[in-house]
Write an enzyme that holds these catalytic residues in place. Structure first.
Site, PDB file in Angstrom:
ATOM      1  N   TYR A 131     -12.875  14.245  -5.628  1.00 20.29           N
ATOM      2  CA  TYR A 131     -11.880  13.537  -6.442  1.00 20.29           C
ATOM      3  C   TYR A 131     -10.987  14.530  -7.181  1.00 20.29           C
ATOM      4  O   TYR A 131      -9.750  14.457  -7.110  1.00 20.29           O
ATOM      5  CB  TYR A 131     -12.565  12.607  -7.442  1.00 20.29           C
ATOM      6  CG  TYR A 131     -11.624  12.112  -8.519  1.00 20.29           C
ATOM      7  CD1 TYR A 131     -10.529  11.322  -8.188  1.00 20.29           C
ATOM      8  CD2 TYR A 131     -11.808  12.464  -9.864  1.00 20.29           C
ATOM      9  CE1 TYR A 131      -9.643  10.880  -9.171  1.00 20.29           C
ATOM     10  CE2 TYR A 131     -10.937  12.023 -10.832  1.00 20.29           C
ATOM     11  CZ  TYR A 131      -9.858  11.234 -10.483  1.00 20.29           C
ATOM     12  OH  TYR A 131      -8.976  10.810 -11.453  1.00 20.29           O
ATOM     13  N   LYS A 155      -6.785  15.424  -6.658  1.00 21.72           N
ATOM     14  CA  LYS A 155      -5.772  15.398  -7.721  1.00 21.72           C
ATOM     15  C   LYS A 155      -5.031  16.737  -7.810  1.00 21.72           C
ATOM     16  O   LYS A 155      -3.806  16.776  -7.999  1.00 21.72           O
ATOM     17  CB  LYS A 155      -6.418  15.046  -9.059  1.00 21.72           C
ATOM     18  CG  LYS A 155      -6.805  13.578  -9.196  1.00 21.72           C
ATOM     19  CD  LYS A 155      -5.576  12.683  -9.157  1.00 21.72           C
ATOM     20  CE  LYS A 155      -5.911  11.236  -9.419  1.00 21.72           C
ATOM     21  NZ  LYS A 155      -4.723  10.366  -9.358  1.00 21.72           N
ATOM     22  N   SER A 213      -5.731  14.208 -13.596  1.00 20.26           N
ATOM     23  CA  SER A 213      -7.031  14.069 -14.255  1.00 20.26           C
ATOM     24  C   SER A 213      -7.516  15.410 -14.783  1.00 20.26           C
ATOM     25  O   SER A 213      -7.212  16.467 -14.209  1.00 20.26           O
ATOM     26  CB  SER A 213      -8.041  13.518 -13.248  1.00 20.26           C
ATOM     27  OG  SER A 213      -9.359  13.618 -13.732  1.00 20.26           O
ATOM     28  N   ASP A 238       0.851  -1.191   0.000  1.00 16.13           N
ATOM     29  CA  ASP A 238       0.000   0.000   0.000  1.00 16.13           C
ATOM     30  C   ASP A 238       0.886   1.240   0.000  1.00 16.13           C
ATOM     31  O   ASP A 238       1.808   1.351   0.816  1.00 16.13           O
ATOM     32  CB  ASP A 238      -0.898  -0.020   1.241  1.00 16.13           C
ATOM     33  CG  ASP A 238      -2.020   0.984   1.175  1.00 16.13           C
ATOM     34  OD1 ASP A 238      -1.737   2.190   0.978  1.00 16.13           O
ATOM     35  OD2 ASP A 238      -3.192   0.587   1.316  1.00 16.13           O
TER      36      ASP A 238
END
Length: 327
Positions: free
Chosen positions: A142, A146, A118, A51
């Site tokens: 989200y 980013k 993104s 992880d």
């Protein structure tokens, strides 16, 4: 080159591993398999289950491999889920990136970093096409995670002599030409994959809105084949080798062409030979009419030239995968 691929068992990461291995690079995949598929990375040099938020095992893996470049694909990436579960997104996306940067900054020999960003960092732009200079105003947790990661990477590069690029994807789609790997999400939220799955199963597709100010009333988006994304990442890693310490830039990766939802339905019918069942439903709040990129920076800096991103090829490769998925 020797590549350390975090999140390499996911959709985009696994296609990078496939293409990079095909081009003669060594790929070491680091993934916790929370969303990825071990079966998708048969071509990797080594798989390490781990992880990105756990600093000690991450540092140990980097010490053992000594890569030339690190690719950071590991992130939660569903806009609607990020609204419902922002804590999950800030933990995995932001804390994971911070942990990676702290590990990298302590290394004597620092590999370059290619970060998966993104187009969600732009939100709803006031003008098109979208350039890197377009105002950054993400509309979802989200997208905000980013953008926070981009700011953080920039700051770490300046302070700790790292070198990095953030690649702002538009809509990744398609499947490897071999048919051996492809898109497999649960749930499937990407439009093209969702249409193909529902067409295969004889189900009806919901199209959100048909009254947008576009040529056919449906949303227009920029779709880029996942193999073109993979090639761009390799070009990014090679480019960074020749840059000075402290270097950071963000770069758009799209096809530069917008396709409407109805165009996609028509092309699916052409490729599959199946009449697609669909229905119009209410438009979603916040969905812009059109989003498509300018690729000039990627072209000039990286020599990026998407070879696979015409709509027919995207749908052909994706349909071939969905006819016989391996995982």
């Amino acid at each position: 080159m020797k590549f350390f691929v975090i999140g390499g068992a996911g959709y985009i990461g696994s296609h990078f591993v496939k293409e990079a291995s095909r081009q003669g690079h060594q790929c070491y995949v680091y993934d916790n398999l929370s969303a990825g598929h071990r079966e998708s990375i048969a071509d990797c040099q080594e798989f390490i289950k781990g992880d990105v938020r756990r600093a000690v095992p991450l540092a140990n893996a980097l010490d053992a491999i000594k890569p030339d470049a690190v690719f950071h694909y590991a992130a939660n990436a569903l806009v609607a889920e990020s609204v419902e579960k922002p804590a999950l997104y800030y933990d995995n996306n932001v804390i994971g990136t911070k942990t990676l940067l702290e590990v990298l900054m302590r290394r004597k020999e620092k590999p370059t970093l290619v970060f998966s960003s993104s187009c969600a960092v732009y939100g709803t732009p006031k003008s098109l096409p979208i350039e890197e200079s377009t105002l950054l105003r993400p509309m979802s947790p989200y997208g905000r995670t980013k953008l926070i990661c981009e700011f953080m990477i920039d700051d770490f590069c300046r302070a700790y002599k790292l070198k990095a690029l953030a690649l702002r994807y538009f809509n990744a789609c398609g499947a490897d030409l071999s048919g051996e790997i492809g898109e497999s999400h649960s749930p499937e939220t990407h439009l093209i994959a969702n249409i193909l799955l529902k067409t295969k199963n004889g189900e009806s597709v919901s199209i959100f809105g048909n009254n947008y100010p576009t040529k056919d009333g449906t949303c227009v988006r920029d779709y880029i084949h996942v193999t073109d994304l993979a090639d761009a990442h390799m070009k990014a890693a090679i480019f960074l080798q020749n840059q000075e310490d402290g270097y950071f830039h963000a770069v758009n990766l799209g096809s530069g062409i917008g396709y409407s939802n109805l165009q996609i339905l028509e092309e699916v019918e052409h490729v599959t030979g199946v009449n697609v069942k669909y229905q119009f439903v209410d438009a979603r709040d916040g969905d812009p009419a059109e989003l498509y990129a300018v690729n000039n920076k990627a072209t000039d800096m990286l020599g990026f030239n998407p070879q696979h991103s015409n709509l027919r090829n995207i749908i052909k490769t994706a349909w071939a995968w969905h006819q016989n998925p391996r995982y």
